[in-house]
Design an enzyme around this catalytic site. Structure first.
Site, short mmCIF file in Angstrom:
data_model
loop_
_atom_site.label_atom_id
_atom_site.label_comp_id
_atom_site.label_asym_id
_atom_site.label_seq_id
_atom_site.Cartn_x
_atom_site.Cartn_y
_atom_site.Cartn_z
N LYS A 123 0.87 -1.18 0.00
CA LYS A 123 0.00 0.00 0.00
C LYS A 123 0.90 1.22 0.00
CE LYS A 123 -4.21 -1.85 2.05
NZ LYS A 123 -5.26 -1.71 3.08
N ASP A 166 -14.11 1.24 9.33
CA ASP A 166 -14.33 0.52 8.07
C ASP A 166 -14.24 -1.01 8.23
OD1 ASP A 166 -14.77 0.38 5.27
OD2 ASP A 166 -12.63 0.19 4.91
N GLU A 203 -12.76 -12.22 8.31
CA GLU A 203 -12.51 -13.55 7.77
C GLU A 203 -12.02 -14.51 8.86
OE1 GLU A 203 -10.08 -13.68 4.23
OE2 GLU A 203 -11.00 -11.85 3.44
#
Length: 407
Positions: free
Chosen positions: A106, A280, A285
């Protein structure tokens, strides 16, 4: 137990780097990959040692030496290929290293001291590379959860380590030289991928975070769950939990929250997100192999640490509504509120180990201390209302030879 390990590895099988591209295990007598005197497992690259250490309870053990070695690999291994990650709202790159490991890159989009503008909706906020690094340290060193894959900061040469090694023509075509003579690129994505939002080097160096990949989905399937306290992702609509104060009672009657530890995992994640200011968390998972009795993987933390001057109390709603917390988490938080183990100081010390330190702007560190006090007050209010034993879940081993911590 064998069922608690993600992979049951035959330690006599040697890792063949040539087979890594086909994600296969091969038992070939290939001495060139096996230094004399080592067992086969010693010859595995650090990313593979990380993968085979994953179990039902954590991504890696507290003292796994492969994790420090893997963090070093993330900042030093030669990058051999780069591709854009498909999907997602913002540009992310998949980087492959010389030892066949992979990581998600990122790039830096804003400086440490820039705050998210007050008129930005959480779903249109930037993803911050330094938030990914800080989240890993908070999860591993401070909260002792070990549910975030290893992340490290790295300075990358955009020409030599991205443009010259990518076979992704779509990415390659977005490179240009800015009026200030800096190398820039913008890639393809649904937000922030245009010349107006280009990522520019100085002149060709760019900072970013590199998060180690989890095992390939073909080898270890993951289940994606919708977060019960997911936001509406709409400019005007509110989610059910925002208008129904008894919403948690409804959640607790729905699998997998009606049994096991999942509701406590959600509370851990709530505390984690509140300390970072991360709004957010729409999905989470778990590894499919372990069913419902396993931890939540804390992935994708780039929208944390956006505002240091504002505490987003709505993130704490799951804790306020459910009034449940693990004893180990509660004791850890109480410890971090003490002057000698102050959260902000421990965080600062931990983050200094990263190659692109300082990672967080000082006001973000101070905000964490303030938010910690808010969490402890919320738990204290719950205890006053419902009683200690109904709020604090004793998750310590109660074997005869194990000392459990009293209240």
């Amino acid at each position: 137990a064998d069922g608690d390990l993600l992979f049951n590895v035959n330690s006599d099988i040697r890792f063949n780097p040539r087979a890594a591209e086909q994600t296969e295990w091969q038992n070939e007598d290939n001495e060139e990959f096996l230094p004399t005197g080592e067992t086969s497992i010693d010859s595995y690259p650090n990313w593979l040692k990380f993968h085979i250490g994953i179990n039902r309870y954590e991504l890696y053990s507290r003292h796994n030496p492969a994790i420090e070695a893997l963090l070093q690999d993330l900042v030093s291994q030669k990058i051999t290929s780069v591709a854009m990650k498909s999907g997602g709202t913002q540009l992310k790159l998949i980087m492959t290293f010389q030892n066949y490991g992979q990581a998600l890159f990122k790039p830096m989009k804003q400086t440490r001291e820039q705050e998210t503008p007050p008129d930005f909706f959480y779903f249109s906020d930037y993803e911050r590379h330094n938030a990914e690094i800080a989240a890993f340290h908070l999860d591993r060193q401070i909260l002792d959860f070990r549910r975030v894959p290893p992340v490290a900061g790295r300075l990358v040469n955009m020409t030599r380590e991205i443009r010259d090694v990518t076979r992704d023509k779509k990415l390659w075509r977005t490179f240009f030289i800015s009026p200030a003579n800096n190398i820039c690129f913008y890639g393809e994505c649904s937000y922030y991928c245009s010349t107006e939002h280009a990522l520019c080097g100085k002149p060709d160096q760019i900072e970013g975070s590199l998060a180690a990949f989890l095992p390939d989905l073909s080898l270890a399937k993951r289940k994606t769950w919708r977060n019960p306290w997911r936001r509406s992702y709409h400019k005007r609509k509110k989610a059910e939990w925002e208008v129904d104060p008894d919403y948690c009672e409804e959640v607790k009657q729905t699998p997998p929250y009606d049994s096991g530890t999942r509701i406590l995992d959600i509370m851990d994640m709530t505390v984690f997100d509140f300390l970072m200011g991360n709004m957010d968390r729409h999905h989470y998972e778990t590894f499919e192999k372990f069913g419902n009795e396993t931890f939540i993987i804390h992935l994708d933390n780039g929208r944390g640490f956006g505002k240091y001057s504002h505490d987003e109390l709505s993130i704490l709603v799951p804790l306020n509504q459910c009034c449940r917390i693990r004893k180990s988490t509660y004791l850890r938080l109480q410890l971090l509120a003490k002057e000698e183990y102050k959260l902000s100081l421990l965080m600062k010390e931990s983050l200094l180990k990263d190659k692109i330190a300082p990672i967080l702007y000082q006001p973000h560190l101070e905000a964490m201390d303030r938010r910690l006090r808010i969490v402890l007050k919320a738990v204290s209010d719950c205890i006053e209302k419902d009683g200690y034993d109904n709020v604090v879940e004793n998750d310590f081993n109660t074997d005869a030879d194990t000392v459990t911590t009293e209240r």
